[in-house]
Motif scaffolding. Sequence first.
Motif, PDB file in Angstrom:
ATOM      1  N   GLY A   1     -29.083   7.029  26.395  1.00  0.00           N
ATOM      2  CA  GLY A   1     -29.256   8.029  27.433  1.00  0.00           C
ATOM      3  C   GLY A   1     -28.588   7.671  28.736  1.00  0.00           C
ATOM      4  O   GLY A   1     -28.583   8.464  29.662  1.00  0.00           O
ATOM      5  N   SER A   2     -28.046   6.440  28.877  1.00  0.00           N
ATOM      6  CA  SER A   2     -27.395   6.066  30.131  1.00  0.00           C
ATOM      7  C   SER A   2     -26.054   5.371  29.886  1.00  0.00           C
ATOM      8  O   SER A   2     -25.544   4.684  30.746  1.00  0.00           O
ATOM      9  CB  SER A   2     -28.320   5.152  30.944  1.00  0.00           C
ATOM     10  N   SER A   3     -25.475   5.529  28.716  1.00  0.00           N
ATOM     11  CA  SER A   3     -24.213   4.877  28.401  1.00  0.00           C
ATOM     12  C   SER A   3     -23.054   5.583  29.088  1.00  0.00           C
ATOM     13  O   SER A   3     -23.024   6.808  29.186  1.00  0.00           O
ATOM     14  CB  SER A   3     -24.000   4.881  26.888  1.00  0.00           C
ATOM     15  N   GLU A   4     -22.082   4.776  29.564  1.00  0.00           N
ATOM     16  CA  GLU A   4     -20.893   5.360  30.212  1.00  0.00           C
ATOM     17  C   GLU A   4     -20.063   6.141  29.195  1.00  0.00           C
ATOM     18  O   GLU A   4     -19.402   7.104  29.550  1.00  0.00           O
ATOM     19  CB  GLU A   4     -20.025   4.263  30.840  1.00  0.00           C
ATOM     20  N   ILE A   5     -20.054   5.690  27.955  1.00  0.00           N
ATOM     21  CA  ILE A   5     -19.315   6.379  26.889  1.00  0.00           C
ATOM     22  C   ILE A   5     -20.326   7.128  26.034  1.00  0.00           C
ATOM     23  O   ILE A   5     -21.199   6.531  25.423  1.00  0.00           O
ATOM     24  CB  ILE A   5     -18.529   5.380  26.008  1.00  0.00           C
ATOM     25  N   GLU A   6     -20.205   8.460  26.012  1.00  0.00           N
ATOM     26  CA  GLU A   6     -21.170   9.270  25.270  1.00  0.00           C
ATOM     27  C   GLU A   6     -20.622   9.843  23.970  1.00  0.00           C
ATOM     28  O   GLU A   6     -21.359  10.104  23.041  1.00  0.00           O
ATOM     29  CB  GLU A   6     -21.665  10.433  26.142  1.00  0.00           C
ATOM     30  N   GLU A   7     -19.278  10.027  23.926  1.00  0.00           N
ATOM     31  CA  GLU A   7     -18.696  10.667  22.759  1.00  0.00           C
ATOM     32  C   GLU A   7     -17.382  10.001  22.385  1.00  0.00           C
ATOM     33  O   GLU A   7     -16.763   9.314  23.209  1.00  0.00           O
ATOM     34  CB  GLU A   7     -18.435  12.163  23.041  1.00  0.00           C
ATOM     35  N   ILE A   8     -16.962  10.221  21.147  1.00  0.00           N
ATOM     36  CA  ILE A   8     -15.686   9.718  20.641  1.00  0.00           C
ATOM     37  C   ILE A   8     -14.880  10.897  20.107  1.00  0.00           C
ATOM     38  O   ILE A   8     -15.405  11.743  19.373  1.00  0.00           O
ATOM     39  CB  ILE A   8     -15.894   8.687  19.509  1.00  0.00           C
ATOM     40  N   CYS A   9     -13.607  10.949  20.476  1.00  0.00           N
ATOM     41  CA  CYS A   9     -12.702  11.978  19.971  1.00  0.00           C
ATOM     42  C   CYS A   9     -11.767  11.324  18.954  1.00  0.00           C
ATOM     43  O   CYS A   9     -11.104  10.324  19.263  1.00  0.00           O
ATOM     44  CB  CYS A   9     -11.906  12.592  21.128  1.00  0.00           C
ATOM     45  N   ARG A  10     -11.741  11.879  17.742  1.00  0.00           N
ATOM     46  CA  ARG A  10     -10.910  11.318  16.673  1.00  0.00           C
ATOM     47  C   ARG A  10      -9.643  12.155  16.517  1.00  0.00           C
ATOM     48  O   ARG A  10      -9.721  13.322  16.129  1.00  0.00           O
ATOM     49  CB  ARG A  10     -11.694  11.285  15.358  1.00  0.00           C
TER      50      ARG A  10
END
Length: 504
Positions: free
Chosen positions: A290-299
Amino acid sequence: MMETEVSVNEFVTFQIEGEIFAINMAPMQEIIRVPQMVKVPKSPPSLIGLANLRGKVLPIINLRTVFEINEKEIDDSSRVIVVDFGETLGFLVDRVASVIEVDKSKIEETSDVQSIVKSEFLKGVIKDIAGFNMVMILNIDKIFEREFSELYSKKITEAHFKGRKIEEEKEEVFIEERQLISFLVANEEYAIPIENIQEIVQIPEHISKVPNSEKSIIGMMNLRDKILPLVSLRALFSLPEKELDEECRIVVLSLGKLSVGLVVDSVREVLRVSKSLIEPIPSILLKDEGSSEIEEICRLDRGKRLVSIISVSNLLKGKKIKEVLSSVEEEKTEMEQKKEVREQVDDEEQFVVFKIDEQEYAVPITSVQEIVRVPEDLTRVPKTPDFVEGVINLRGTILPVINLRKRFDLTEKPRDELQRIMVLIIDNLSVGFIVDTVSEVLNIPKSYIQKAIELSHEQAQLFSRVANLEKQGRVIQIIETKNLLKKEEIEKLEKSEEELEVEH
């Protein structure tokens, strides 16, 4: 209610009390380890509690309780299967086995099956598959209807038919896209959604240093007669420092009324990608969910090129960074500042937070008259509900006192020094409620408060809202004070109060 079928032959299998069961993959969202949970009084017995799942409140149901079999201690093998019924629910199982594909012709009726589960909860059986002699297909719809039909059947049915229609029409709808701007930092590619970016500028000749600032604060620059604080993304990500050069760029981010410049090694390109290519970062990689700087990954490029999507709000959370940002905000007139304070107050609610049985609850501060210690002796009152402990004389006024543990059907607790009586006003009647401890007075932004999931009629009346403070890992149930007592209970208390006043 119908299960939307992604593939009619796909099932996830799991174990309960040594038997193997399966559910259709279609409504299933994910499988997670058993999280920390908050108990909910006056809820169905099968509800273990509420958990925080990436900012959403997740009710978790114990299938063992539903099946009326002995409870089992949660261990490393226990898992929660998260299923979408319009409202998202989690089902606790002993162990998840595998995902299997089954031909429809192999699914048999359950009339002759002997199992720990009642036949009404089974919709079919598969024999001799994936190393199992028999796999029983659960009818999750029936389980759901039995536990929550009073409040949800109509609502959930409508939601699933709507979801089914969307799935059927999906191929005819245009592919939704997101626009990102990608850049490099230490040879790794990152991106920020374009809606968070104001502009991209070059490194200026002069950067003003900020004394005693955090390492990530490079300084400040003048951008069209406005002061722009500059933050190093390398420093925020604890990467080796690098001298600024002509390839470096400043990505100007918008933070409400403030702007901040994010310094990156180089800007790569503007990406327009299908949402189907973007997925949440696996929870196992999150340091602090809930507090990560990276929330998603684009492939991209068939998975050969991975772009980490940055959450701007989580990136700039540091206290010192916020202080610097605040220090460079444009000066406002006294009237503007007062207006801003009023707006901020309007966007928050103030609560008194207390604990019962290690669970946190809250009541609006406006309903709290005062908080007092529990006296050694309370005067018992005949013909009152069991949860009424008695009455006390509070500065000449007879005050009925209720044990909130009993009111919530929780186990009693011996008196101690931490317990307090919270005096609440209910329908113009002052009533004292004994709680384990009063923790704090807390201002909670309205954006953190959401409607509670309705699990039973009485629970929905008592706990109409919930505060989800995911950054602190807290789920606080907000009590609807007017529903703590029923009308007839208030009348009894008023009558007892009048009789005691006459006696005195």
